[in-house]
Design a protein around this motif. Structure first.
Motif, mmCIF file in Angstrom:
data_model
loop_
_atom_site.group_PDB
_atom_site.id
_atom_site.type_symbol
_atom_site.label_atom_id
_atom_site.label_comp_id
_atom_site.label_asym_id
_atom_site.label_seq_id
_atom_site.Cartn_x
_atom_site.Cartn_y
_atom_site.Cartn_z
ATOM 1 N N SER A 211 44.375 -8.768 32.935
ATOM 2 C CA SER A 211 45.557 -7.379 32.634
ATOM 3 C C SER A 211 46.494 -8.017 32.684
ATOM 4 O O SER A 211 46.943 -9.448 33.495
ATOM 5 N N LEU B 258 50.519 -8.087 33.679
ATOM 6 C CA LEU B 258 51.362 -6.841 34.623
ATOM 7 C C LEU B 258 52.532 -7.192 34.892
ATOM 8 O O LEU B 258 53.029 -7.965 34.419
ATOM 9 N N ALA C 113 45.606 -1.788 29.741
ATOM 10 C CA ALA C 113 45.295 -1.667 30.978
ATOM 11 C C ALA C 113 45.442 -0.930 31.649
ATOM 12 O O ALA C 113 46.653 0.314 31.511
ATOM 13 N N LEU D 209 44.582 -2.685 37.764
ATOM 14 C CA LEU D 209 44.529 -4.011 38.285
ATOM 15 C C LEU D 209 43.062 -4.657 38.253
ATOM 16 O O LEU D 209 42.985 -5.297 38.058
ATOM 17 N N TYR E 170 52.312 -2.716 40.806
ATOM 18 C CA TYR E 170 51.897 -3.725 39.368
ATOM 19 C C TYR E 170 51.774 -2.805 38.660
ATOM 20 O O TYR E 170 51.048 -1.966 38.458
ATOM 21 N N PRO F 50 50.371 -2.139 35.330
ATOM 22 C CA PRO F 50 49.166 -3.127 34.457
ATOM 23 C C PRO F 50 49.814 -2.307 32.933
ATOM 24 O O PRO F 50 49.935 -1.428 31.818
ATOM 25 N N SER G 58 45.950 -5.563 28.177
ATOM 26 C CA SER G 58 45.041 -6.382 28.240
ATOM 27 C C SER G 58 44.591 -7.443 27.335
ATOM 28 O O SER G 58 44.693 -6.882 26.253
#
Lengths: 512, 315
Positions: free
Chosen positions: A276, A278, A318, A321, A478, A480, A483
């Protein structure tokens, strides 16, 4: 009339026929035994010593040379036995591993035993080795081998994710003392493991050759030789595959090249959502420390639309996390759909009705990415002015570690959910000490992940991990963003190229 | 001559020392170091610091500099920081590839550019502006095309479509046929840019001497135009041409970095890019010293060649 062949003549004819058949079939058999797979390798190799290994492409070679006590199922990412046939623990504190018998080291170093595991782990922990992975094994209290095939490891604190620590990856890869000592300071170029392939030769500027380990405990690999050719440019690599110069293209990172290869009929081996990407929010920043601001940013950007527009093959969206394929992934954590009105409302509540300037640190190597251009546009619609600051990669890493940024990005390739949560969210790992670049410290989440790590009862553990994901996605240190999907296009006659969730291929499974 | 050679050797040593010092300190001024470049995203600050200490990167800069000079004085180039391999072995392994590309490029460039430039000058001299303009125009277009782009176009045409040359594959000096097939396209790409410059300089230099008295005299003696052009005009305009060929080695060293990357050739340029990317101080320092020495030696050789073409040149 009966035609009788004299027995001598029959014998001669028969042996002649057998000899002819043998000769005729010999090339086919020979070919089957001596197949070579030519694979694109995308950067200069940096060595294969598990204690000091870096970067996925080098880890890929090491993954096929070494073994761990456990390893990962290529398709599901689940932990499966490797050098340990089985294991048991009652409390996540004392782990007993029953080791496989008769496993042979490459290059004639004899049989693998528990002493090799103890040596390998102590070597990583030895300050002289200066292994960056020493902290992974720092939780070990004692190790003992009551017999050559039993290993008992006692930890300082319970750790339910310990089977990841001893897997065939970095510190978990088992080396042979005699081979390490014989190699001296060239140990990274003279790896000796128990895996399916052994290093035959290497020209660090152009080529790495692996030969199958005939004594591999699962049996010899179908392909005799793996010939890795270093081709750094993605476009050149695609032409090499189309020309038939290589069989497998390790990692194609250009969307347009993927489309060309797909249309040309090549096999598009891929793994989705392996990592992922971030957006790291620096919580020591006076604006970003307000959770409403972070949530507003999340609502303001439509990452689904961005990935669809830029690289639909190489990227997905994503929402957490953790990745959906992880066993402790929870669907109940909050998600942030595209909702600019809600973003504006949150900003107004936080005291920024007219928005603010959001400085984003990036690397000059990447330049201004298409994703950043979209982000600038989306954020401007809710009043946030995103400004980019591009620096070279080492400076980027240095400033991100020091906390000298507002937002930055980080790709998160990891297979161990417990490691992700601890590294990125635990206060003891706040950068530069650890990977917690957001400088996040929430005592409730800290207690939850510590309890989850210690919990031996699976259901209770799942509940705790679900709670941790819920807190993390509410607090949003964070965000996301996307991905990553990894592609290894190959010729159609190559089978079994399964990319695992560490973006590695087990070549023992590959046929041609 | 001896005094001159001695002076040049001293000059070489001073140049190398200057380059070494400059590179040593500028490399360390750039943010980041081999450890942070190697580790990238996934290591904590504590782990990185432990590795730095072990590699001696935490020692005072002056200590590191003096230690480096001491090693250099005994021609000990040491090992790379990141891979621990002897640098001299890497250079020796990579050198034949880069030399093949450089020499091939110079030969092809000279073979095309000098006749082309001479012809353009001759046409201009004769008042045939059309052909002169065509040659000069083509040379300019070739000069404007960036090598990374022409490299990819060449790969698409000659490797993928026509299948004449491979795009990848191992290459060693022991296999000259493969080596030739692998360096053919890079040589073509680099020559394109070099031809343009050299042809233009040749045209100007030859054009200048075509009106000289001795050329007229040669013509009046009834010699063929070709003999006049190549025996008299070209020889007497050789000094600027030799200078440009000497200088073009510098451009070539830049150019090989790009073509070696795209055509996957394990040469010196490839080592330099790898060294820069991984902030491998030792590797980059040694390569720059090596490049500096090549430059000084080529300049020296160019000076010596001047005398072949013009005996009036004194050292």
């Amino acid at each position: 009339m009966t035609f009788v062949i004299p027995s001598k003549l029959f014998g001669v004819l028969l042996s002649g026929a057998v000899a002819w058949t043998t000769l005729a079939c010999a090339p086919a058999l020979h070919a089957a035994e001596d197949k070579t797979l030519v694979v694109r390798f995308y950067d200069d190799p940096a060595g294969f010593d598990p204690a000091n290994i870096f970067r996925i492409e080098n880890e890929n070679i090491a993954f096929n040379i070494f073994s761990g006590l456990t390893t990962y199922d290529s398709k599901t990412g689940k932990i499966i036995p490797d050098l340990a046939e089985s294991w048991e623990t009652k409390d996540n504190l004392t782990w007993t591993f029953r080791l496989r018998k008769g496993v042979q080291w490459q290059k004639g170093y004899g049989e693998f035993t528990a002493a090799d595991v103890i040596y390998s782990y102590k070597r990583v922990l030895d300050p002289q080795t200066a292994s960056p992975y020493a902290s992974e094994l720092a939780g070990i209290d004692t190790m003992e081998a009551p017999d050559p095939y039993t290993l008992i490891i006692r930890l300082k604190a319970p750790n339910g994710g310990f089977l990841h620590t001893v897997a065939n990856y970095h510190q978990g890869q088992i080396v042979k003392k005699e081979a390490v000592e014989a190699a001296g300071n060239q140990v990274r170029w003279k790896p000796v493991g128990t895996g399916p392939y052994a290093l035959e030769s290497i020209d660090v500027n152009s080529r790495i050759v692996l030969k199958r380990h005939e004594g591999y405990y699962k049996g010899p690999a179908p392909i005799a030789t793996l010939d890795f050719h270093i081709i750094k440019d993605d476009a050149t690599a695609a032409i090499a595959l189309r020309n038939g110069e290589i069989d497998v293209l390790m990692r194609q990172s250009k969307e347009e090249q993927l489309q060309i290869l797909k249309e040309a009929g090549f096999k598009m081996n891929h793994v989705d959502n392996y990592a992922s990407s971030l957006k790291v929010m620096n919580l020591s920043d006076p604006i970003l420390k307000d959770v409403r601001v972070r949530q507003a940013i999340a609502h303001a950007i439509d990452y689904a639309a961005i990935t669809e527009a830029i690289a639909p093959s190489l990227q997905g969206t994503a929402t957490s996390l953790l990745m959906p394929w992880m066993d402790v992934y929870s669907k109940d954590a909050p998600t942030y759909g595209y909702d600019p009105e809600k973003a504006k409302k949150l900003l107004a509540e936080a005291g920024y009705p007219d928005g603010f300037v959001l400085k984003t640190l990036g690397t000059s190597a990447q330049g201004v990415t298409e994703q950043q251009q979209f982000e600038i546009d989306y954020l401007s619609q809710v009043g946030i002015k995103m400004e980019l600051e591009l620096v070279d990669t080492p400076t980027f890493n240095q400033r991100r570690n020091k906390g000298d940024f507002m937002t930055a990005s980080r790709l998160l390739p990891a297979i161990n959910p417990d490691m992700i949560l601890f590294s990125y969210l635990h206060p003891s790992n706040i950068a530069p000490k650890g990977l917690n670049g957001a400088r996040y410290d929430n005592p409730e989440l800290t207690a939850t992940i510590e309890a989850a790590r210690a919990e031996a009862e699976p259901e209770r553990r799942m509940e705790l991990y679900a709670k941790a994901q819920k807190i993390a996605m509410t607090d949003l240190p964070y965000l996301p963003a996307t991905s990553s999907n990894v592609f290894w296009p190959s010729k159609t006659e190559v089978n079994g190229v399964t990319i695992n969730y560490l973006a590695q291929v087990n070549f023992w499974e590959v046929t041609k | 001559m001896l005094t001159y050679s001695f002076k040049r050797v001293v000059q070489l040593l001073v140049t190398v020392l200057g380059v070494v010092t400059l590179v040593f300190f500028t490399m360390r001024l750039i943010p980041g170091d081999p450890i942070s470049a190697m580790a990238g995203d996934n290591l904590s600050g504590a782990a990185l610091d432990r590795m730095r200490s072990q590699m001696g990167l935490n020692d005072p800069l002056l200590v590191q500099y003096l230690a480096y000079l001491a090693r250099l004085a005994v021609l000990d180039f040491g090992n790379t920081v990141t891979t621990k391999l002897p640098i001299i072995d890497l250079i020796v392994g990579a050198l034949p590839i880069t030399v093949s590309i450089a020499v091939g490029t110079i030969i092809l460039t000279v073979a095309i550019a000098i006749p082309l430039g001479t012809l353009a000058a001759y046409m201009a001299h004769k008042g045939n502006r059309v052909l002169d303009n065509v040659i000069t125009g083509v040379a300019m277009v070739l000069d404007l095309m960036p090598p990374f782009w022409t490299s990819l176009v060449c790969l698409l045409i000659f490797s993928l479509t026509l299948g004449w040359f491979p795009a990848s594959g191992t290459v060693t000096i022991d296999d000259p046929v493969t080596l030739l097939r692998r360096v053919a396209l890079p040589v073509l790409v680099l020559s394109m840019a070099q031809v343009a410059t050299l042809a233009r300089i040749t045209r100007t230099a030859v054009l200048e001497v075509l009106n000289e008295d001795y050329v007229r005299t040669a013509r009046s003696m009834g010699w063929s135009e070709l003999r006049v052009l190549f025996r008299h005009a070209l020889k007497n305009s050789a000094l600027p041409i030799v200078t440009v060929i000497g200088l073009s080695f510098g451009n070539l060293l830049n150019g090989t970095v790009i073509v070696e990357f795209i055509f996957t050739l394990p040469g010196i340029g490839n080592l330099l890019v790898g060294g820069m990317n991984s902030r491998d101080y030792q590797m980059v320092q040694t390569l720059i010293v090596f490049y500096a020495m090549i430059f000084v030696v080529i300049n020296f050789a160019t000076d010596l060649i001047y005398r072949v073409f013009d005996p009036r040149v004194q050292f």
